[in-house]
Design an enzyme around this catalytic site. Sequence first.
Site, short mmCIF file in Angstrom:
data_model
loop_
_atom_site.label_atom_id
_atom_site.label_comp_id
_atom_site.label_asym_id
_atom_site.label_seq_id
_atom_site.Cartn_x
_atom_site.Cartn_y
_atom_site.Cartn_z
N SER A 168 0.83 -1.21 0.00
CA SER A 168 0.00 0.00 0.00
C SER A 168 0.86 1.25 0.00
CB SER A 168 -0.86 0.07 1.27
OG SER A 168 -1.59 -1.09 1.44
N HIS A 205 -1.82 -3.43 -6.93
CA HIS A 205 -2.44 -3.02 -5.66
C HIS A 205 -3.96 -3.21 -5.67
CE1 HIS A 205 -3.39 0.36 -2.59
NE2 HIS A 205 -3.13 -0.75 -1.96
N GLU A 242 -4.99 -0.84 -8.67
CA GLU A 242 -4.00 0.16 -9.09
C GLU A 242 -2.78 -0.57 -9.62
OE1 GLU A 242 -3.76 4.24 -6.67
OE2 GLU A 242 -3.78 2.52 -5.36
N ASN A 291 -4.91 6.02 -1.92
CA ASN A 291 -4.56 6.40 -0.55
C ASN A 291 -4.00 7.81 -0.44
OD1 ASN A 291 -5.46 4.10 0.81
ND2 ASN A 291 -3.65 2.96 0.24
P1 NAD Z 1 -2.25 -9.69 6.83
O1 NAD Z 1 -1.53 -9.39 8.09
O2 NAD Z 1 -3.69 -10.05 6.86
O3 NAD Z 1 -1.48 -10.89 6.04
C1 NAD Z 1 -0.10 -10.95 5.86
C2 NAD Z 1 0.30 -12.42 5.72
O4 NAD Z 1 1.67 -12.47 5.32
C3 NAD Z 1 0.18 -13.23 7.02
O5 NAD Z 1 -0.64 -14.37 6.82
C4 NAD Z 1 1.63 -13.63 7.32
O6 NAD Z 1 1.74 -14.92 7.93
C5 NAD Z 1 2.23 -13.62 5.93
N1 NAD Z 1 3.69 -13.54 5.92
C6 NAD Z 1 4.50 -12.78 6.71
N2 NAD Z 1 5.79 -12.98 6.37
C7 NAD Z 1 5.80 -13.88 5.35
C8 NAD Z 1 6.84 -14.50 4.59
N3 NAD Z 1 8.10 -14.22 4.82
N4 NAD Z 1 6.47 -15.38 3.63
C9 NAD Z 1 5.17 -15.65 3.39
N5 NAD Z 1 4.14 -15.11 4.09
C10 NAD Z 1 4.46 -14.24 5.05
O7 NAD Z 1 -1.98 -8.41 5.90
P2 NAD Z 1 -2.88 -7.88 4.67
O8 NAD Z 1 -3.86 -6.88 5.16
O9 NAD Z 1 -3.33 -9.05 3.86
O10 NAD Z 1 -1.78 -7.06 3.85
C11 NAD Z 1 -0.87 -7.69 2.98
C12 NAD Z 1 -0.30 -6.66 2.01
O11 NAD Z 1 -1.37 -6.06 1.28
C13 NAD Z 1 0.45 -5.51 2.67
O12 NAD Z 1 1.54 -5.15 1.84
C14 NAD Z 1 -0.58 -4.40 2.72
O13 NAD Z 1 -0.02 -3.10 2.71
C15 NAD Z 1 -1.31 -4.65 1.41
N6 NAD Z 1 -2.68 -4.10 1.34
C16 NAD Z 1 -3.53 -4.19 2.41
C17 NAD Z 1 -4.82 -3.68 2.30
C18 NAD Z 1 -5.79 -3.76 3.46
O14 NAD Z 1 -6.81 -3.06 3.43
N7 NAD Z 1 -5.53 -4.57 4.46
C19 NAD Z 1 -5.26 -3.11 1.09
C20 NAD Z 1 -4.38 -3.08 0.00
C21 NAD Z 1 -3.09 -3.57 0.14
#
Ligand code: NAD
Length: 291
Positions: free
Chosen positions: A119, A140, A152, A190
């Site tokens: 993000s 994204h 995006e 964002n």
């Molecule tokens: P989340 O915490 O729900 O999930 C992250 C996952 O990554 C976890 O299951 C964790 O075990 C796993 N993980 C951590 N280290 C790892 C590794 N080395 N190898 C493999 N897996 C690993 O987080 P999320 O909300 O799904 O966000 C994930 C990404 O998406 C981030 O970069 C975030 O910025 C982006 N994002 C989030 C949103 C949102 O609204 N939550 C929206 C758009 C983008």
Amino acid sequence: MDIQTIGIVGAGQMGNGIAHVMALAGYDVLLNDVSAEALQKAVDTITGNLDRQVGRGKVTEADRDATLKRIVTTQTLAELGQSDLVIEAATERETVKQAIFEDLIPHLKPTTILTSNTSSISITRLASRTDRPEKFMGFHFMNPVPVMQLVELIRGIATDKETFEACRGVVDKLGKTAASAEDFPAFIVNRILMPMINEAVYTLYEGVGSVESIDSSLKLGANHPMGPLELADFIGLDTCLAIMNVLHDGLADTKYRPCPLLTKYVEAGWLGRKSQRGFYDYRGDVPVPTR
Ligand code: NAD
């Protein structure tokens, strides 16, 4: 560029949604996480969400079953080596993402496109530490992935046209809409949304309005489906603060300074819906404003 197999790293709330829409669109999905529990939870979530789509008549039972069959989970990153496209959707920490790319790259085909669902982290910086900055870009998705229409697509400074077009082709196949953004802090959505949310928190902080009056003003006065404080709770106040910090640091403009009240909520561990308390308290039957 023919894309059939998509590797997804990270099976959290974004990774499971991405796996869901990719498999439903016909791609073979290799879903990786370090946590076996996260992988199981992802499969359960995808199954539940597909069942809901079947219930609403949006997906047939046969398509649901075929979709689930197209998703293979693995805790071994090397098994993503045959992917045509990899989408990294792991925890939003630069060191985590960098380590994933370092471990994964020796197993990839030279043609594999690498992308990140980050993000806020600079795509150009992530790309520069890989062996293929021209085949690296931002992919994204919005949360919740199966519902939100926009993706995006963010080009790093070195991303080539072929890579961008291949990713756009995937977005088209998903039936979603791509918005092309340059690689500057927080991209488009964002960059615009977070300062609005931050301003809503300032409006609360300065006593101009209450939680309820601010949210109903934007819903009824600007036709927003959710009020900005309600939306902040949905996104997560820690995420909102992190993105404001990226804007503030990356653009060095005081107009992006995070509201001290937002910082205070995060310090309290009142992170919104995920911790049951934020600008609203979700522990009862109906959300109650906390200010
Ligand atoms: P989340 O915490 O729900 O999930 C992250 C996952 O990554 C976890 O299951 C964790 O075990 C796993 N993980 C951590 N280290 C790892 C590794 N080395 N190898 C493999 N897996 C690993 O987080 P999320 O909300 O799904 O966000 C994930 C990404 O998406 C981030 O970069 C975030 O910025 C982006 N994002 C989030 C949103 C949102 O609204 N939550 C929206 C758009 C983008």
